[in-house]
Write a protein that holds these residues in place. Structure first.
Motif, PDB file in Angstrom:
ATOM      1  N   CYS A 113       1.288  -0.370   2.928  1.00  0.00           N
ATOM      2  CA  CYS A 113       1.064   0.476   4.101  1.00  0.00           C
ATOM      3  C   CYS A 113      -0.248   0.158   4.814  1.00  0.00           C
ATOM      4  O   CYS A 113      -0.513   0.706   5.887  1.00  0.00           O
ATOM      5  CB  CYS A 113       1.097   1.954   3.710  1.00  0.00           C
ATOM      6  N   GLU A 114      -1.075  -0.711   4.192  1.00  0.00           N
ATOM      7  CA  GLU A 114      -2.360  -1.138   4.752  1.00  0.00           C
ATOM      8  C   GLU A 114      -3.325   0.023   4.955  1.00  0.00           C
ATOM      9  O   GLU A 114      -4.223  -0.032   5.784  1.00  0.00           O
ATOM     10  CB  GLU A 114      -2.151  -1.895   6.069  1.00  0.00           C
ATOM     11  N   MET A 115      -3.126   1.081   4.200  1.00  0.00           N
ATOM     12  CA  MET A 115      -4.032   2.223   4.265  1.00  0.00           C
ATOM     13  C   MET A 115      -5.193   2.021   3.302  1.00  0.00           C
ATOM     14  O   MET A 115      -5.040   1.413   2.237  1.00  0.00           O
ATOM     15  CB  MET A 115      -3.289   3.505   3.904  1.00  0.00           C
ATOM     16  N   VAL A 116      -6.362   2.539   3.686  1.00  0.00           N
ATOM     17  CA  VAL A 116      -7.522   2.534   2.796  1.00  0.00           C
ATOM     18  C   VAL A 116      -7.361   3.662   1.775  1.00  0.00           C
ATOM     19  O   VAL A 116      -7.094   4.807   2.154  1.00  0.00           O
ATOM     20  CB  VAL A 116      -8.828   2.725   3.597  1.00  0.00           C
ATOM     21  N   VAL A 117      -7.488   3.332   0.502  1.00  0.00           N
ATOM     22  CA  VAL A 117      -7.360   4.329  -0.557  1.00  0.00           C
ATOM     23  C   VAL A 117      -8.459   4.117  -1.582  1.00  0.00           C
ATOM     24  O   VAL A 117      -9.041   3.028  -1.683  1.00  0.00           O
ATOM     25  CB  VAL A 117      -5.977   4.259  -1.253  1.00  0.00           C
ATOM     26  N   LEU A 118      -8.749   5.155  -2.345  1.00  0.00           N
ATOM     27  CA  LEU A 118      -9.694   5.021  -3.438  1.00  0.00           C
ATOM     28  C   LEU A 118      -9.154   4.046  -4.474  1.00  0.00           C
ATOM     29  O   LEU A 118      -7.941   3.906  -4.653  1.00  0.00           O
ATOM     30  CB  LEU A 118      -9.928   6.376  -4.108  1.00  0.00           C
ATOM     31  N   ASN A 119     -10.032   3.350  -5.159  1.00  0.00           N
ATOM     32  CA  ASN A 119      -9.592   2.407  -6.188  1.00  0.00           C
ATOM     33  C   ASN A 119      -8.715   3.088  -7.237  1.00  0.00           C
ATOM     34  O   ASN A 119      -7.787   2.489  -7.763  1.00  0.00           O
ATOM     35  CB  ASN A 119     -10.803   1.756  -6.863  1.00  0.00           C
ATOM     36  N   SER A 120      -9.028   4.350  -7.524  1.00  0.00           N
ATOM     37  CA  SER A 120      -8.238   5.084  -8.516  1.00  0.00           C
ATOM     38  C   SER A 120      -6.822   5.370  -8.025  1.00  0.00           C
ATOM     39  O   SER A 120      -5.943   5.692  -8.817  1.00  0.00           O
ATOM     40  CB  SER A 120      -8.940   6.402  -8.872  1.00  0.00           C
ATOM     41  N   GLU A 121      -6.608   5.268  -6.694  1.00  0.00           N
ATOM     42  CA  GLU A 121      -5.285   5.508  -6.120  1.00  0.00           C
ATOM     43  C   GLU A 121      -4.523   4.202  -5.886  1.00  0.00           C
ATOM     44  O   GLU A 121      -3.418   4.208  -5.347  1.00  0.00           O
ATOM     45  CB  GLU A 121      -5.427   6.261  -4.798  1.00  0.00           C
ATOM     46  N   LEU A 122      -5.121   3.092  -6.289  1.00  0.00           N
ATOM     47  CA  LEU A 122      -4.530   1.779  -6.080  1.00  0.00           C
ATOM     48  C   LEU A 122      -4.128   1.205  -7.433  1.00  0.00           C
ATOM     49  O   LEU A 122      -4.915   1.216  -8.380  1.00  0.00           O
ATOM     50  CB  LEU A 122      -5.553   0.868  -5.392  1.00  0.00           C
ATOM     51  N   GLU A 123      -2.901   0.696  -7.523  1.00  0.00           N
ATOM     52  CA  GLU A 123      -2.405   0.165  -8.788  1.00  0.00           C
ATOM     53  C   GLU A 123      -1.819  -1.225  -8.581  1.00  0.00           C
ATOM     54  O   GLU A 123      -1.322  -1.548  -7.498  1.00  0.00           O
ATOM     55  CB  GLU A 123      -1.337   1.083  -9.394  1.00  0.00           C
ATOM     56  N   PRO A 127       6.088  -5.947 -10.544  1.00  0.00           N
ATOM     57  CA  PRO A 127       7.278  -6.643 -10.031  1.00  0.00           C
ATOM     58  C   PRO A 127       7.009  -7.575  -8.863  1.00  0.00           C
ATOM     59  O   PRO A 127       7.634  -8.625  -8.740  1.00  0.00           O
ATOM     60  CB  PRO A 127       8.199  -5.481  -9.616  1.00  0.00           C
ATOM     61  N   THR A 128       6.086  -7.204  -7.963  1.00  0.00           N
ATOM     62  CA  THR A 128       5.786  -8.060  -6.798  1.00  0.00           C
ATOM     63  C   THR A 128       4.354  -8.575  -6.812  1.00  0.00           C
ATOM     64  O   THR A 128       3.929  -9.238  -5.870  1.00  0.00           O
ATOM     65  CB  THR A 128       6.017  -7.277  -5.489  1.00  0.00           C
ATOM     66  N   GLN A 129       3.615  -8.253  -7.871  1.00  0.00           N
ATOM     67  CA  GLN A 129       2.237  -8.721  -8.050  1.00  0.00           C
ATOM     68  C   GLN A 129       1.370  -8.376  -6.832  1.00  0.00           C
ATOM     69  O   GLN A 129       0.666  -9.218  -6.280  1.00  0.00           O
ATOM     70  CB  GLN A 129       2.213 -10.225  -8.323  1.00  0.00           C
ATOM     71  N   GLU A 130       1.429  -7.105  -6.456  1.00  0.00           N
ATOM     72  CA  GLU A 130       0.636  -6.605  -5.332  1.00  0.00           C
ATOM     73  C   GLU A 130      -0.172  -5.394  -5.778  1.00  0.00           C
ATOM     74  O   GLU A 130       0.161  -4.753  -6.772  1.00  0.00           O
ATOM     75  CB  GLU A 130       1.548  -6.176  -4.174  1.00  0.00           C
ATOM     76  N   HIS A 131      -1.207  -5.101  -5.009  1.00  0.00           N
ATOM     77  CA  HIS A 131      -1.957  -3.871  -5.221  1.00  0.00           C
ATOM     78  C   HIS A 131      -1.465  -2.834  -4.208  1.00  0.00           C
ATOM     79  O   HIS A 131      -1.619  -3.006  -2.991  1.00  0.00           O
ATOM     80  CB  HIS A 131      -3.456  -4.108  -5.065  1.00  0.00           C
ATOM     81  N   LEU A 132      -0.862  -1.768  -4.724  1.00  0.00           N
ATOM     82  CA  LEU A 132      -0.248  -0.760  -3.866  1.00  0.00           C
ATOM     83  C   LEU A 132      -0.799   0.619  -4.188  1.00  0.00           C
ATOM     84  O   LEU A 132      -1.208   0.893  -5.326  1.00  0.00           O
ATOM     85  CB  LEU A 132       1.270  -0.741  -4.064  1.00  0.00           C
ATOM     86  N   CYS A 133      -0.773   1.498  -3.196  1.00  0.00           N
ATOM     87  CA  CYS A 133      -1.158   2.884  -3.443  1.00  0.00           C
ATOM     88  C   CYS A 133      -0.039   3.572  -4.222  1.00  0.00           C
ATOM     89  O   CYS A 133       1.107   3.116  -4.227  1.00  0.00           O
ATOM     90  CB  CYS A 133      -1.442   3.614  -2.128  1.00  0.00           C
ATOM     91  N   THR A 134      -0.378   4.670  -4.875  1.00  0.00           N
ATOM     92  CA  THR A 134       0.595   5.364  -5.721  1.00  0.00           C
ATOM     93  C   THR A 134       1.796   5.846  -4.924  1.00  0.00           C
ATOM     94  O   THR A 134       2.918   5.867  -5.423  1.00  0.00           O
ATOM     95  CB  THR A 134      -0.076   6.558  -6.428  1.00  0.00           C
ATOM     96  N   GLU A 135       1.586   6.220  -3.660  1.00  0.00           N
ATOM     97  CA  GLU A 135       2.698   6.704  -2.841  1.00  0.00           C
ATOM     98  C   GLU A 135       3.684   5.584  -2.543  1.00  0.00           C
ATOM     99  O   GLU A 135       4.905   5.776  -2.606  1.00  0.00           O
ATOM    100  CB  GLU A 135       2.171   7.311  -1.538  1.00  0.00           C
ATOM    101  N   CYS A 136       3.170   4.385  -2.223  1.00  0.00           N
ATOM    102  CA  CYS A 136       4.058   3.259  -1.932  1.00  0.00           C
ATOM    103  C   CYS A 136       4.795   2.803  -3.191  1.00  0.00           C
ATOM    104  O   CYS A 136       5.963   2.398  -3.129  1.00  0.00           O
ATOM    105  CB  CYS A 136       3.264   2.097  -1.334  1.00  0.00           C
ATOM    106  N   ILE A 137       4.116   2.862  -4.339  1.00  0.00           N
ATOM    107  CA  ILE A 137       4.793   2.523  -5.595  1.00  0.00           C
ATOM    108  C   ILE A 137       5.915   3.520  -5.853  1.00  0.00           C
ATOM    109  O   ILE A 137       7.026   3.143  -6.241  1.00  0.00           O
ATOM    110  CB  ILE A 137       3.794   2.515  -6.769  1.00  0.00           C
ATOM    111  N   ALA A 138       5.627   4.820  -5.623  1.00  0.00           N
ATOM    112  CA  ALA A 138       6.647   5.845  -5.829  1.00  0.00           C
ATOM    113  C   ALA A 138       7.845   5.599  -4.916  1.00  0.00           C
ATOM    114  O   ALA A 138       9.000   5.732  -5.333  1.00  0.00           O
ATOM    115  CB  ALA A 138       6.054   7.230  -5.570  1.00  0.00           C
TER     116      ALA A 138
END
Length: 409
Positions: A113-123, A127-138
């Motif tokens: 989503c290209e949104m800025v998030v806290l590191n703790s909200e980024l995982e 499966p796609t080897q990306e860093h995504l926010c928890t909402e996008c993962i959900a």
């Protein structure tokens, strides 16, 4: 003469009272202020008291800016360190609030989503080897999970497990959900669903359920005898898989445990079935408030899915009139403690979901025990039946233990 000239070149600061050369002071109207009490706004050049100014961090150093200028788009308050900066120091926006370059190490950018998030909200999404926010993962996991679930209306041809000479077969709908999105691990939920589907597809299937709030689903079984559910169905393993997947039962207000019992258990003809089920409905209505709700663990706000049938037995009622009352109950719809709308089963809807094996088995045993009592007891004796008549002599260990724990016997 020289002393008088010196006095004319000096003024007392109106704010702090210190005396300074006039050339080293700021004038506002006919008042003079020292450099410790006033300054020029670095942005508009206006003289202002320091108490009314904001210290702004620029790339080349720190400068004071008046309150009016500080509210323009040229400056921002960092949401993380809560200090003011010039726009050149803006790194990004977090929930609409600016983040300075200095604080950028505490944040990341979601690839999706290209949104800025806290590191703790980024995982890191394996499966796609990306860093995504928890909402996008959900969202991704919900989409992937959806491929594992059948529609709510899905009904395969039943496969019966175990043996029962009385045709006492139980089908289970165990709803599981995540307590909250904060407690959710979408990847684990997906893995749990995938494992259940792969390992137990012969005896159960997973369905979507719109009543569940988060990433939950319904575990629906083929019919099985009580003995098979107790000894051979591997419910403990199934529940462990759910728990490892961050799924819960009792902790989720929306999750229920629905138990279907074969109508054939009550007799071979429609008339005989209706009579025994009518007696069962009388017992459910009679003990709904005083005992069954305590057994079910349902809270008052959860009863719209399993309301009291409120079917009563009058002095003049006979088998015909009580069957007529049963038909009136059926007309109330499916959201009763005992749902009569299914063609081949009756459905107990009153129990709250549970991933505690003993509680779960006690619920199945409750269904069999009270249904057996209704089937074997004359209509005339239902009026005087008390709770202990039904359950005091139960031989099911889980049911007996649960009733004792709940002070119900």
């Amino acid at each position: 003469m020289k002393g008088d000239l010196k006095m004319k070149d000096e003024r007392k600061c109106v704010s702090c009272g210190s005396v300074h050369n006039i050339e080293e002071m700021y004038q506002m109207g006919d008042k003079y202020y020292c450099c410790d009490c006033a300054s020029l706004c670095h942005h508009c050049g206006k003289v202002e008291l320091l108490d009314n100014m904001f210290l702004i961090r620029y790339e080349g150093g720190n400068h004071y800016v008046c309150e009016e200028c500080s509210e323009t788009d040229a400056f921002f308050l960092c949401d993380h360190c809560e200090e003011y900066y010039h726009e050149d120091m803006l790194w990004g926006n977090y929930h609409g609030n600016g983040i300075c370059h200095k604080c950028s190490t505490h944040f990341g950018i979601c690839t999706e989503c290209e949104m800025v998030v806290l590191n703790s909200e980024l995982e890191y999404y394996e499966p796609t080897q990306e860093h995504l926010c928890t909402e996008c993962i959900a969202n991704r996991e919900e989409s992937a999970l959806d491929n594992l679930l059948e529609s709510y209306s899905y009904k395969p041809y039943p496969v019966f497990f175990g043996e029962s000479s009385e045709k006492c077969f139980l089908g289970v709908e165990l709803e599981v959900d995540v307590k909250s999105l904060k407690d959710c691990n979408p990847q684990k939920v997906y893995q749990a669903a995938e494992t259940l589907r792969e390992n137990y597809r012969d005896r159960l299937y997973l369905k979507r359920d719109g009543s569940l709030s988060n990433l939950g689903f319904e575990i629906t079984t083929h019919p099985a005898s009580l003995a098979h559910h107790t000894n051979d169905f591997e419910w403990e393993n199934i529940m462990d898989i759910c728990k490892e997947g961050t799924l819960r039962g009792n902790d989720c207000s929306t999750a229920g445990l629905h138990i279907h019992l074969s109508r054939d258990y009550f007799g071979e003809t429609q008339e005989v079935q209706d009579l025994h089920i009518a007696k069962l409905m009388l017992l459910i209505s009679k003990f709904y408030t005083s005992h069954i709700l305590k057994f079910s663990r349902r809270k008052p706000e959860e009863l719209r899915w399993c309301s009291n049938p409120e079917m009563g037995l009058d002095f003049l009622d006979d088998e015909k009139t009580i069957i007529d009352k049963l038909k009136q109950c059926k007309a109330k719809g499916r959201y009763l403690a005992l749902n009569l709308e299914n063609e081949h089963t009756i459905e107990y809807r009153v129990f709250k979901s549970s991933l505690n094996l003993c509680t779960f088995l006690a619920s199945l045993q409750f269904v069999v025990e009270i249904s057996k009592y209704a089937k074997e007891t004359d209509l005339a004796d239902i009026q005087t039946t008390n709770w202990r008549d039904i359950f005091m002599s139960t031989e099911y260990p889980e049911l007996k233990s649960y009733l004792e724990r709940k002070d119900l016997i």
